[in-house]
Design a protein around this motif. Structure first.
Motif, PDB file in Angstrom:
ATOM      1  N   SER A 129       0.822  -1.216   0.000  1.00  0.00           N
ATOM      2  CA  SER A 129       0.000   0.000   0.000  1.00  0.00           C
ATOM      3  C   SER A 129       0.852   1.260   0.000  1.00  0.00           C
ATOM      4  N   LEU A 130       2.085   1.148   0.520  1.00  0.00           N
ATOM      5  CA  LEU A 130       2.987   2.304   0.571  1.00  0.00           C
ATOM      6  C   LEU A 130       3.876   2.392  -0.666  1.00  0.00           C
ATOM      7  N   SER A 131       3.776   1.427  -1.564  1.00  0.00           N
ATOM      8  CA  SER A 131       4.671   1.379  -2.719  1.00  0.00           C
ATOM      9  C   SER A 131       4.388   2.489  -3.732  1.00  0.00           C
ATOM     10  N   ILE A 132       3.265   3.165  -3.612  1.00  0.00           N
ATOM     11  CA  ILE A 132       2.908   4.229  -4.564  1.00  0.00           C
ATOM     12  C   ILE A 132       3.532   5.574  -4.179  1.00  0.00           C
ATOM     13  N   TYR A 133       4.207   5.633  -3.025  1.00  0.00           N
ATOM     14  CA  TYR A 133       4.709   6.913  -2.523  1.00  0.00           C
ATOM     15  C   TYR A 133       6.189   7.105  -2.865  1.00  0.00           C
ATOM     16  N   SER A 134       6.549   8.367  -3.056  1.00  0.00           N
ATOM     17  CA  SER A 134       7.944   8.721  -3.334  1.00  0.00           C
ATOM     18  C   SER A 134       8.743   8.755  -2.038  1.00  0.00           C
ATOM     19  N   ALA A 135      10.059   8.874  -2.179  1.00  0.00           N
ATOM     20  CA  ALA A 135      10.919   8.978  -1.002  1.00  0.00           C
ATOM     21  C   ALA A 135      10.567  10.217  -0.178  1.00  0.00           C
ATOM     22  N   LYS A 136      10.191  11.305  -0.872  1.00  0.00           N
ATOM     23  CA  LYS A 136       9.796  12.527  -0.159  1.00  0.00           C
ATOM     24  C   LYS A 136       8.540  12.275   0.672  1.00  0.00           C
ATOM     25  N   ASP A 137       7.551  11.582   0.072  1.00  0.00           N
ATOM     26  CA  ASP A 137       6.323  11.260   0.806  1.00  0.00           C
ATOM     27  C   ASP A 137       6.629  10.389   2.018  1.00  0.00           C
ATOM     28  N   ILE A 138       7.483   9.384   1.806  1.00  0.00           N
ATOM     29  CA  ILE A 138       7.846   8.490   2.909  1.00  0.00           C
ATOM     30  C   ILE A 138       8.537   9.285   4.017  1.00  0.00           C
ATOM     31  N   GLY A 139       9.308  10.281   3.616  1.00  0.00           N
ATOM     32  CA  GLY A 139       9.982  11.117   4.612  1.00  0.00           C
ATOM     33  C   GLY A 139       9.005  11.846   5.505  1.00  0.00           C
ATOM     34  N   HIS A 140       7.890  12.306   4.910  1.00  0.00           N
ATOM     35  CA  HIS A 140       6.870  12.991   5.710  1.00  0.00           C
ATOM     36  C   HIS A 140       6.189  12.029   6.687  1.00  0.00           C
ATOM     37  N   MET A 141       6.181  10.739   6.374  1.00  0.00           N
ATOM     38  CA  MET A 141       5.552   9.744   7.243  1.00  0.00           C
ATOM     39  C   MET A 141       6.487   9.250   8.349  1.00  0.00           C
ATOM     40  N   THR A 142       7.768   9.579   8.237  1.00  0.00           N
ATOM     41  CA  THR A 142       8.766   9.055   9.168  1.00  0.00           C
ATOM     42  C   THR A 142       8.695   9.785  10.509  1.00  0.00           C
ATOM     43  N   THR A 143       8.722   9.023  11.586  1.00  0.00           N
ATOM     44  CA  THR A 143       8.633   9.592  12.929  1.00  0.00           C
ATOM     45  C   THR A 143       9.982  10.164  13.358  1.00  0.00           C
ATOM     46  N   ASP A 144       9.982  10.839  14.505  1.00  0.00           N
ATOM     47  CA  ASP A 144      11.225  11.386  15.050  1.00  0.00           C
ATOM     48  C   ASP A 144      12.214  10.284  15.390  1.00  0.00           C
ATOM     49  N   ASP A 145      11.715   9.062  15.577  1.00  0.00           N
ATOM     50  CA  ASP A 145      12.592   7.927  15.887  1.00  0.00           C
ATOM     51  C   ASP A 145      13.164   7.286  14.629  1.00  0.00           C
ATOM     52  N   GLY A 146      12.822   7.830  13.455  1.00  0.00           N
ATOM     53  CA  GLY A 146      13.393   7.327  12.223  1.00  0.00           C
ATOM     54  C   GLY A 146      12.725   6.090  11.664  1.00  0.00           C
ATOM     55  N   ILE A 147      11.476   5.879  11.980  1.00  0.00           N
ATOM     56  CA  ILE A 147      10.745   4.722  11.459  1.00  0.00           C
ATOM     57  C   ILE A 147       9.399   5.172  10.905  1.00  0.00           C
ATOM     58  N   VAL A 148       8.808   4.334  10.067  1.00  0.00           N
ATOM     59  CA  VAL A 148       7.443   4.539   9.584  1.00  0.00           C
ATOM     60  C   VAL A 148       6.560   3.515  10.265  1.00  0.00           C
ATOM     61  N   THR A 149       5.467   3.963  10.846  1.00  0.00           N
ATOM     62  CA  THR A 149       4.578   3.049  11.566  1.00  0.00           C
ATOM     63  C   THR A 149       3.207   2.997  10.888  1.00  0.00           C
ATOM     64  N   ALA A 150       2.516   1.888  11.091  1.00  0.00           N
ATOM     65  CA  ALA A 150       1.151   1.711  10.569  1.00  0.00           C
ATOM     66  C   ALA A 150       0.395   0.795  11.510  1.00  0.00           C
ATOM     67  N   ASP A 151      -0.862   1.121  11.732  1.00  0.00           N
ATOM     68  CA  ASP A 151      -1.721   0.321  12.598  1.00  0.00           C
ATOM     69  C   ASP A 151      -2.941  -0.140  11.819  1.00  0.00           C
ATOM     70  N   CYS A 152      -3.308  -1.406  11.967  1.00  0.00           N
ATOM     71  CA  CYS A 152      -4.504  -1.926  11.307  1.00  0.00           C
ATOM     72  C   CYS A 152      -5.739  -1.423  12.035  1.00  0.00           C
ATOM     73  N   GLN A 153      -6.678  -0.825  11.299  1.00  0.00           N
ATOM     74  CA  GLN A 153      -7.900  -0.312  11.904  1.00  0.00           C
ATOM     75  C   GLN A 153      -8.795  -1.433  12.418  1.00  0.00           C
ATOM     76  N   PHE A 154      -8.690  -2.614  11.830  1.00  0.00           N
ATOM     77  CA  PHE A 154      -9.577  -3.716  12.194  1.00  0.00           C
ATOM     78  C   PHE A 154      -9.088  -4.494  13.417  1.00  0.00           C
ATOM     79  N   CYS A 155      -7.808  -4.878  13.424  1.00  0.00           N
ATOM     80  CA  CYS A 155      -7.332  -5.761  14.500  1.00  0.00           C
ATOM     81  C   CYS A 155      -6.341  -5.105  15.442  1.00  0.00           C
ATOM     82  N   GLY A 156      -5.893  -3.886  15.118  1.00  0.00           N
ATOM     83  CA  GLY A 156      -4.974  -3.177  16.001  1.00  0.00           C
ATOM     84  C   GLY A 156      -3.520  -3.584  15.842  1.00  0.00           C
ATOM     85  N   ALA A 157      -3.192  -4.424  14.873  1.00  0.00           N
ATOM     86  CA  ALA A 157      -1.800  -4.830  14.661  1.00  0.00           C
ATOM     87  C   ALA A 157      -0.936  -3.604  14.362  1.00  0.00           C
ATOM     88  N   HIS A 158       0.266  -3.593  14.940  1.00  0.00           N
ATOM     89  CA  HIS A 158       1.172  -2.456  14.794  1.00  0.00           C
ATOM     90  C   HIS A 158       2.382  -2.882  13.971  1.00  0.00           C
TER      91      HIS A 158
END
Length: 333
Positions: A284-313
């Motif tokens: 799902s994230l494969s459509i984004y550029s490196a710049k877009d991914i940079g905006h999603m990156t946290t202060d800890d240097g990672i990208v996080t995602a949570d499932c709305q249905f089951c809460g998986a992190h």
């Protein structure tokens, strides 16, 4: 009735047919499935009730369709409860359980305390989506939010979009058996009349809200009499009979419809199940550029995602994401 008999009917959908009336139906019982769905989130009671009703409708509707992959229900409104989404995944193989998941999005600050849950959806639409898997074109049908419950919306959908007279009787809530902790339980009956509707119905409009079709608009003569009789019998059902566990679905079927010639088929077991995975998030994230991914990156240097249905992190190394990824997943993570 023994506890083993009670447990045997938890999280099942029992198909049946009323031979005298040419009506098919389903009886569903959700126990562990509903508990798992609702404990994934801290929903207010008002939202819990809507998600419980949607999950029960999904179990009943999903089992009526010759499904190879997934059926989804979506409710979208302009009220405090913005989205209710559910998925029903067909069994992967013969004898395997079907899987159900559900989720809701809402504005907690805008919810009206003590209000009827359905009123918090507002104006919007009720949609049924069917995806038979790779190589097929997904189907989507939708109707306006109508009536006073999600069950009413589902009945309107089948009358308007499919021209199939359909009726639901549902019950759900928290209950407690002696010696056990309180938990969610739900049960319901679905009736559906199969003959084709009059070819003139669609152009004439219906007697429902805003001119929408209702079941009564689709049937007349003996078919209408059969439908009315089955509905009058279903009107006698009690909430505790629907939820169980003291009354088995087979006993309830005989109690309600013994004069209609009820015939049962193999029951389908259901379980909570989510289709999320690390690979699907990466895709799902494969459509984004490196710049877009940079905006999603946290202060800890990672990208996080949570499932709305089951809460998986999920946590990802930014360099492994997007179409400009510079690192292969698994290397350096």
């Amino acid at each position: 009735m023994t506890s083993m008999t009670q447990i045997a009917w938890d999280d099942t959908v029992l198909p049946f047919q009323l031979d005298r009336s040419d009506i098919r139906g389903r009886i569903a019982r959700l126990d562990g499935v509903l508990e798992k769905i609702l404990t994934q989130h801290s929903y207010p009671p008002l939202v819990e009730a809507l998600v419980a009703e949607a999950a029960l409708l999904t179990a009943l509707i999903g089992q009526t369709i010759k499904l190879r992959w997934k059926l989804s229900l979506q409710v979208r409104g302009d009220g405090p409860v913005r989205i209710i989404a559910t998925d029903y995944y067909a069994p992967a193989e013969e004898g395997a359980p079907a899987r159900i998941r559900a989720w809701a999005s809402f504005d907690a600050d805008a919810l009206a305390d003590g209000a009827d849950p359905f009123s918090q959806i507002g104006t919007g639409y009720f949609a049924v989506l069917i995806d038979q898997g790779e190589g097929t074109v997904p189907y989507q049908g939708l109707t306006p939010i109508a009536g006073t419950s999600l069950s009413d919306c589902a009945e309107t959908y089948f009358s308007q979009s499919e021209q199939l007279p359909t009726r639901f009787a549902l019950s759900f809530g928290r209950s407690q058996r002696p010696g056990e902790v309180e938990r969610w339980r739900a049960g319901g009956v679905m009736l559906q009349h199969m003959p084709k509707a009059s070819p003139f119905v669609a152009s004439e409009g219906g007697s429902g809200e805003g001119g929408l079709l209702r079941a009564d608009d689709l049937l007349d003569g003996d078919e209408g009499d059969n439908w009315s009789r089955a509905n009058l019998l279903l009107d006698t059902v009690e909430a505790m009979e629907l939820v169980g566990p003291q009354v088995a679905p087979t006993d309830l079927l005989v109690r309600l419809f013994h004069e209609e010639g009820p015939r049962v088929f193999d029951a389908q077991s259901v379980m909570f199940g989510c289709s999320c995975s690390e690979d699907k998030v990466r895709q799902s994230l494969s459509i984004y550029s490196a710049k877009d991914i940079g905006h999603m990156t946290t202060d800890d240097g990672i990208v996080t995602a949570d499932c709305q249905f089951c809460g998986a992190h999920y946590e990802f190394e930014p360099a492994t994401l997007g179409f400009e990824a510079t690192q292969v997943a698994g290397e350096g993570e």
